[in-house]
Design a protein around this motif. Structure first.
Motif, PDB file in Angstrom:
ATOM      1  N   LYS A  36       0.847  -1.206   0.000  1.00 17.63           N
ATOM      2  CA  LYS A  36       0.000   0.000   0.000  1.00 17.63           C
ATOM      3  C   LYS A  36       0.878   1.251   0.000  1.00 17.63           C
ATOM      4  O   LYS A  36       1.477   1.594  -1.004  1.00 17.63           O
ATOM      5  N   ASP A  41       4.067  -1.970   4.002  1.00 19.82           N
ATOM      6  CA  ASP A  41       2.644  -1.819   4.324  1.00 19.82           C
ATOM      7  C   ASP A  41       1.860  -2.781   3.419  1.00 19.82           C
ATOM      8  O   ASP A  41       1.587  -2.480   2.270  1.00 19.82           O
ATOM      9  N   LEU A  42       1.525  -3.955   3.949  1.00 20.66           N
ATOM     10  CA  LEU A  42       0.960  -5.030   3.136  1.00 20.66           C
ATOM     11  C   LEU A  42      -0.563  -5.104   3.230  1.00 20.66           C
ATOM     12  O   LEU A  42      -1.152  -4.743   4.241  1.00 20.66           O
ATOM     13  N   GLU A  70     -10.712  -0.556   7.483  1.00 15.99           N
ATOM     14  CA  GLU A  70      -9.411  -0.104   6.981  1.00 15.99           C
ATOM     15  C   GLU A  70      -9.346  -0.091   5.455  1.00 15.99           C
ATOM     16  O   GLU A  70      -8.784   0.844   4.869  1.00 15.99           O
TER      17      GLU A  70
HETATM   18 CA    CA Z   1      -2.960  -2.396   6.956  1.00 19.73          CA
END
Ligand code: CA
Ligand code: 2AM
Ligand code: CA
Ligand code: CA
Length: 269
Positions: A36, A41-42, A70
């Protein structure tokens, strides 16, 4: 209208149990992973699947409620009016991908900005941390006792070492000094689990420079029930719809730690 929070909590637990089973099953398969905001940041296909599943269940049962998640849900939410479910389908995605362990589903429900329900489900440990406002917090059905005061030399602090590595501040009020004066530091890689650990006494504090409401909404409800103080680094109550720094700590310790993190620079994008 007065809500039946206990019943809502039971339904949420049912849905989360199903979502947990989806996650456990997926561990046998090859899971699509993307990045991301940065290479660390997966997000996986399972983050989306679980968030969509929970959102569907919530809105089918409670059409007037809102969902903030999220990955996709509630990007347009600007206010905390009404009933908002704040969900993190996988908290600890890095652990989910790399360890297949130490990840959680986190569900908080707030009404007009007040936390009513908090549930953190540590999927692989089979641990359920649950709370309804005013009814106490529970770990697998056992009521958690209220926390007592403590001090830094006796405290085990949950914190990601990344914050320490990036610190520019030095001297008496630095994180480095705080860590040196503490009993020890731990990092589990899931904010929801770490907040739940403060609620049950496995940690005495949890500190993060950069979290979003889905990381801490459920945790805040749990911590409120056992008397843990939670603020940002200015000592203010964290927002349920905007990013925040988080300092959660047992009474006494919170005041002590606030002096180290107060106005601390950095990292909140
Ligand atoms: Ca996350
Ligand atoms: P996540 O796994 O749901 O993304 C440690 O990484 C903790 O910080 C996790 O709870 C993680 O939640 C959260 N976190 C918040 N923002 C993050 C980001 N930009 N990158 C990685 N983790 C983040
Ligand atoms: Ca998260
Ligand atoms: Ca997540």
């Amino acid at each position: 209208m007065s809500e039946n929070w206990a019943q809502m909590k039971e339904l949420a637990v049912e849905w989360m149990m199903h979502a947990g089973a989806m996650l456990k099953e997926s561990l046998h398969d090859v899971i699509a992973v993307e990045t991301k905001s940065n290479p660390n940041d997966l997000v996986t296909e399972m983050d989306y699947k679980v968030e969509r599943y929970l959102t569907e269940q919530i809105l089918r049962t409670y059409p007037s409620h809102h969902v903030l998640g999220e990955e996709e849900a509630g990007k347009d939410i600007q206010s905390t009016d009404g009933i908002v479910w704040i969900i993190d389908p996988i908290d600890g995605t890095t652990n989910f991908v790399h360890q297949k362990f130490n990840f959680a589903i986190s569900v908080g429900v707030i009404k007009d900005g007040v936390g009513q329900i908090g549930i953190v489900y540590n999927v692989m440990q089979g641990e359920w941390f649950t709370a309804v406002l005013g009814e106490g917090a529970y770990l697998n059905g056992q009521k958690l006792p209220p926390v007592t005061e403590t001090t830094l030399p006796e405290a085990v602090i949950g914190m990601n070492g990344r914050w320490l590595a990036r610190e520019k501040r030095s001297g008496e009020q630095s994180l480095h000094t705080m860590v040196r004066r503490s009993r020890s530091v731990r990092s589990y890689g899931s904010a929801a689990i770490e907040l739940a650990y403060v609620a049950c006494g496995r940690l005495d504090s949890y500190i993060s420079f950069h979290l979003s409401p889905w990381d801490y909404a459920a945790g805040l409800v749990l911590l409120n029930e056992v008397g843990v103080d939670v603020t940002d680094f200015q000592g203010q109550r964290p927002s349920f719809i905007r990013r925040s720094r988080i300092l959660a700590a047992r009474p006494g310790l919170h005041k002590e730690l606030l002096s180290y993190v107060y106005n601390h620079e950095g990292f909140l994008k």
